[in-house]
Design a protein around this motif. Sequence first.
Motif, PDB file in Angstrom:
ATOM      1  N   GLU A  87       0.832  -1.211   0.000  1.00 23.84           N
ATOM      2  CA  GLU A  87       0.000   0.000   0.000  1.00 23.84           C
ATOM      3  C   GLU A  87       0.863   1.256   0.000  1.00 23.84           C
ATOM      4  OE1 GLU A  87      -2.414  -0.532   3.420  1.00 23.84           O
ATOM      5  OE2 GLU A  87      -3.989  -1.652   2.363  1.00 23.84           O
ATOM      6  N   ASP A  88       1.944   1.226   0.790  1.00 24.92           N
ATOM      7  CA  ASP A  88       2.848   2.383   0.826  1.00 24.92           C
ATOM      8  C   ASP A  88       3.505   2.603  -0.535  1.00 24.92           C
ATOM      9  OD1 ASP A  88       2.213   2.715   3.468  1.00 24.92           O
ATOM     10  OD2 ASP A  88       4.026   1.734   4.241  1.00 24.92           O
ATOM     11  N   ASP A  89       3.934   1.499  -1.168  1.00 26.36           N
ATOM     12  CA  ASP A  89       4.552   1.615  -2.497  1.00 26.36           C
ATOM     13  C   ASP A  89       3.556   2.168  -3.512  1.00 26.36           C
ATOM     14  OD1 ASP A  89       6.865   0.603  -1.466  1.00 26.36           O
ATOM     15  OD2 ASP A  89       6.532  -1.452  -2.181  1.00 26.36           O
ATOM     16  N   LEU A  90       2.318   1.674  -3.436  1.00 29.01           N
ATOM     17  CA  LEU A  90       1.293   2.135  -4.371  1.00 29.01           C
ATOM     18  C   LEU A  90       0.999   3.620  -4.171  1.00 29.01           C
ATOM     19  CD1 LEU A  90      -0.683   1.326  -6.592  1.00 29.01           C
ATOM     20  CD2 LEU A  90      -2.342   0.714  -4.818  1.00 29.01           C
ATOM     21  N   GLU A  91       0.941   4.029  -2.920  1.00 29.41           N
ATOM     22  CA  GLU A  91       0.690   5.440  -2.630  1.00 29.41           C
ATOM     23  C   GLU A  91       1.835   6.313  -3.137  1.00 29.41           C
ATOM     24  OE1 GLU A  91      -1.335   8.746  -1.288  1.00 29.41           O
ATOM     25  OE2 GLU A  91      -2.012   6.668  -1.525  1.00 29.41           O
ATOM     26  N   GLU A  92       3.059   5.812  -2.983  1.00 31.12           N
ATOM     27  CA  GLU A  92       4.221   6.561  -3.466  1.00 31.12           C
ATOM     28  C   GLU A  92       4.202   6.683  -4.993  1.00 31.12           C
ATOM     29  OE1 GLU A  92       7.566   8.822  -3.214  1.00 31.12           O
ATOM     30  OE2 GLU A  92       6.310   8.090  -1.562  1.00 31.12           O
ATOM     31  N   LEU A  93       3.813   5.597  -5.666  1.00 31.31           N
ATOM     32  CA  LEU A  93       3.718   5.639  -7.131  1.00 31.31           C
ATOM     33  C   LEU A  93       2.653   6.637  -7.583  1.00 31.31           C
ATOM     34  CD1 LEU A  93       4.013   1.830  -7.979  1.00 31.31           C
ATOM     35  CD2 LEU A  93       5.711   3.600  -8.442  1.00 31.31           C
ATOM     36  N   ARG A  94       1.552   6.674  -6.888  1.00 26.63           N
ATOM     37  CA  ARG A  94       0.481   7.611  -7.244  1.00 26.63           C
ATOM     38  C   ARG A  94       0.918   9.059  -7.037  1.00 26.63           C
ATOM     39  NH1 ARG A  94      -4.376   4.095  -4.382  1.00 26.63           N
ATOM     40  NH2 ARG A  94      -4.813   2.744  -6.191  1.00 26.63           N
ATOM     41  N   LYS A  95       1.677   9.285  -5.980  1.00 28.08           N
ATOM     42  CA  LYS A  95       2.198  10.637  -5.750  1.00 28.08           C
ATOM     43  C   LYS A  95       3.165  11.030  -6.861  1.00 28.08           C
ATOM     44  CE  LYS A  95       1.798  10.696  -0.691  1.00 28.08           C
ATOM     45  NZ  LYS A  95       2.559  10.741   0.591  1.00 28.08           N
ATOM     46  N   ARG A  96       4.020  10.078  -7.261  1.00 28.47           N
ATOM     47  CA  ARG A  96       4.955  10.347  -8.364  1.00 28.47           C
ATOM     48  C   ARG A  96       4.197  10.640  -9.650  1.00 28.47           C
ATOM     49  NH1 ARG A  96       9.021   5.768  -9.407  1.00 28.47           N
ATOM     50  NH2 ARG A  96       9.402   7.156 -11.194  1.00 28.47           N
ATOM     51  N   LYS A  97       3.128   9.886  -9.884  1.00 30.18           N
ATOM     52  CA  LYS A  97       2.318  10.101 -11.089  1.00 30.18           C
ATOM     53  C   LYS A  97       1.733  11.512 -11.103  1.00 30.18           C
ATOM     54  CE  LYS A  97      -1.965   8.608 -13.323  1.00 30.18           C
ATOM     55  NZ  LYS A  97      -3.129   7.690 -13.249  1.00 30.18           N
ATOM     56  N   LYS A  98       1.211  11.915  -9.963  1.00 26.78           N
ATOM     57  CA  LYS A  98       0.620  13.251  -9.868  1.00 26.78           C
ATOM     58  C   LYS A  98       1.668  14.331 -10.113  1.00 26.78           C
ATOM     59  CE  LYS A  98      -1.965  16.235  -6.702  1.00 26.78           C
ATOM     60  NZ  LYS A  98      -2.547  16.364  -5.338  1.00 26.78           N
ATOM     61  N   THR A  99       2.850  14.131  -9.534  1.00 35.32           N
ATOM     62  CA  THR A  99       3.919  15.122  -9.694  1.00 35.32           C
ATOM     63  C   THR A  99       4.389  15.199 -11.142  1.00 35.32           C
ATOM     64  OG1 THR A  99       4.667  14.710  -7.428  1.00 35.32           O
ATOM     65  CG2 THR A  99       6.222  15.776  -8.920  1.00 35.32           C
ATOM     66  N   ILE A 100       4.604  14.027 -11.752  1.00 40.32           N
ATOM     67  CA  ILE A 100       5.079  14.001 -13.142  1.00 40.32           C
ATOM     68  C   ILE A 100       4.047  14.612 -14.084  1.00 40.32           C
ATOM     69  CG2 ILE A 100       5.661  12.460 -15.070  1.00 40.32           C
ATOM     70  CD1 ILE A 100       6.956  10.597 -13.027  1.00 40.32           C
ATOM     71  N   LEU A 101       2.769  14.340 -13.828  1.00 45.50           N
ATOM     72  CA  LEU A 101       1.713  14.906 -14.663  1.00 45.50           C
ATOM     73  C   LEU A 101       1.699  16.428 -14.559  1.00 45.50           C
ATOM     74  CD1 LEU A 101      -0.701  14.418 -16.515  1.00 45.50           C
ATOM     75  CD2 LEU A 101      -2.139  14.211 -14.468  1.00 45.50           C
ATOM     76  N   GLU A 102       1.851  16.920 -13.336  1.00 41.73           N
ATOM     77  CA  GLU A 102       1.877  18.379 -13.154  1.00 41.73           C
ATOM     78  C   GLU A 102       3.083  18.993 -13.864  1.00 41.73           C
ATOM     79  OE1 GLU A 102       1.866  18.919  -8.959  1.00 41.73           O
ATOM     80  OE2 GLU A 102      -0.286  18.528  -8.721  1.00 41.73           O
ATOM     81  N   VAL A 103       4.229  18.319 -13.779  1.00 44.71           N
ATOM     82  CA  VAL A 103       5.434  18.825 -14.453  1.00 44.71           C
ATOM     83  C   VAL A 103       5.241  18.824 -15.969  1.00 44.71           C
ATOM     84  CG1 VAL A 103       7.868  18.360 -14.936  1.00 44.71           C
ATOM     85  CG2 VAL A 103       6.989  18.166 -12.600  1.00 44.71           C
ATOM     86  N   SER A 104       4.672  17.722 -16.479  1.00 38.24           N
ATOM     87  CA  SER A 104       4.451  17.614 -17.926  1.00 38.24           C
ATOM     88  C   SER A 104       3.511  18.707 -18.425  1.00 38.24           C
ATOM     89  CB  SER A 104       3.878  16.236 -18.263  1.00 38.24           C
ATOM     90  OG  SER A 104       3.563  16.141 -19.639  1.00 38.24           O
ATOM     91  N   GLN A 105       2.433  18.917 -17.685  1.00 35.28           N
ATOM     92  CA  GLN A 105       1.479  19.957 -18.075  1.00 35.28           C
ATOM     93  C   GLN A 105       2.113  21.345 -17.989  1.00 35.28           C
ATOM     94  OE1 GLN A 105      -1.736  19.146 -15.369  1.00 35.28           O
ATOM     95  NE2 GLN A 105      -2.667  17.592 -16.703  1.00 35.28           N
ATOM     96  N   GLY A 106       2.940  21.548 -16.974  1.00 35.92           N
ATOM     97  CA  GLY A 106       3.621  22.834 -16.837  1.00 35.92           C
ATOM     98  C   GLY A 106       4.584  23.084 -17.986  1.00 35.92           C
ATOM     99  N   LEU A 107       5.323  22.046 -18.386  1.00 33.91           N
ATOM    100  CA  LEU A 107       6.244  22.186 -19.519  1.00 33.91           C
ATOM    101  C   LEU A 107       5.484  22.475 -20.808  1.00 33.91           C
ATOM    102  CD1 LEU A 107       8.731  19.258 -18.753  1.00 33.91           C
ATOM    103  CD2 LEU A 107       9.200  21.714 -18.603  1.00 33.91           C
ATOM    104  N   ALA A 108       4.337  21.803 -20.972  1.00 41.10           N
ATOM    105  CA  ALA A 108       3.541  22.020 -22.184  1.00 41.10           C
ATOM    106  C   ALA A 108       3.013  23.450 -22.232  1.00 41.10           C
ATOM    107  CB  ALA A 108       2.386  21.023 -22.234  1.00 41.10           C
ATOM    108  N   ARG A 109       2.534  23.946 -21.102  1.00 39.98           N
ATOM    109  CA  ARG A 109       2.032  25.328 -21.063  1.00 39.98           C
ATOM    110  C   ARG A 109       3.162  26.324 -21.354  1.00 39.98           C
ATOM    111  NH1 ARG A 109      -0.871  23.350 -16.551  1.00 39.98           N
ATOM    112  NH2 ARG A 109       0.737  24.203 -15.152  1.00 39.98           N
ATOM    113  N   GLU A 110       4.314  26.059 -20.765  1.00 33.46           N
ATOM    114  CA  GLU A 110       5.449  26.945 -20.984  1.00 33.46           C
ATOM    115  C   GLU A 110       5.898  26.905 -22.448  1.00 33.46           C
ATOM    116  OE1 GLU A 110       8.113  29.825 -19.752  1.00 33.46           O
ATOM    117  OE2 GLU A 110       6.448  28.897 -18.646  1.00 33.46           O
ATOM    118  N   ALA A 111       5.835  25.719 -23.083  1.00 33.09           N
ATOM    119  CA  ALA A 111       6.207  25.593 -24.501  1.00 33.09           C
ATOM    120  C   ALA A 111       5.244  26.379 -25.377  1.00 33.09           C
ATOM    121  CB  ALA A 111       6.213  24.123 -24.906  1.00 33.09           C
ATOM    122  N   ASP A 112       3.936  26.281 -25.078  1.00 26.19           N
ATOM    123  CA  ASP A 112       2.942  27.030 -25.849  1.00 26.19           C
ATOM    124  C   ASP A 112       3.146  28.536 -25.686  1.00 26.19           C
ATOM    125  OD1 ASP A 112       1.843  24.646 -26.653  1.00 26.19           O
ATOM    126  OD2 ASP A 112       0.263  24.636 -25.113  1.00 26.19           O
TER     127      ASP A 112
END
Length: 277
Positions: free
Chosen positions: A199-224
């Motif tokens: 459960e701890d590993d799964l929660e950590e993966l979900r947090k990483r997913k959320k962080t990476i998604l936010e970074v990806s969206q931020g990079l895309a906005r900055e590129a536009d």
Amino acid sequence: MVLKVQEKSPLKYPVVRQMACLDPAVIYRDPDSCRRQMKGLVKTFLEVKQVTGISAGDVILEQFGALLSLEGRSEEFHSFQPMQKRVDVFLRDVLSEPYPDLWAFCQKLLILSHGQASVERGFSVNNQVETTNIMGDTVVARRLVCDYVALHGGVTKVPLTKELLKSVEAARTRYRDYLTEERRKKELEAKGQKRKAAEDDLEELRKRKKTILEVSQGLAREADKTAEEAEAKSGTKMAELISKSNILRKGSKQKLAELEILEKEIEAKGAELRKIE
């Protein structure tokens, strides 16, 4: 040395000395002294407002006087042995019904003398029964045996009842059942720990997913945003902005690729968690 003992002794307090009037043997032997001591106790409790009103104190003294004249003259008081019967139990049996106010007052007095002696004696017994690597349940069991033997006055005086003999016969079976139960508990504990780790590993993966998604969206906005700025420029400046926009968009795509890998890891970890259940 004697002075030091006297300094530490509770007998230096008048209330403690006056509580001798609760001793059944003293009540029988010296009722006049007991009457004076009880008056002193009632006076002290009135002063500290532990007895409400002079009339309540008079009732206590009246009932105590009746005790001295009646029950206090009996054989029970004369032959009282503190090693055979507790004072509080004896007084409860004698006072609780005919002298309720006196008994309530005596309860307050008896509470004052409650110390840690019985607990400390228990520590001493524990020290005698303990051995290396002994479990808590074994300590409890040995204490029960010691207390039961002491209750009957020695090993040779313990009655060999049918219940005791049956208990001894079934001891091995109970021990096997205990071991089985302990194994089951360990298995459940290990399973719980494994589940918690998953459960701890799964929660950590979900947090990483959320962080990476936010970074990806931020990079895309900055590129536009950078691309829009490039449209308003010309020459070298436009080329620099377009290059920067491309780098940002490439970084966003890389993060999206990481997200795909992470999604697979999350799915695999979820499947592992379901198997544990």
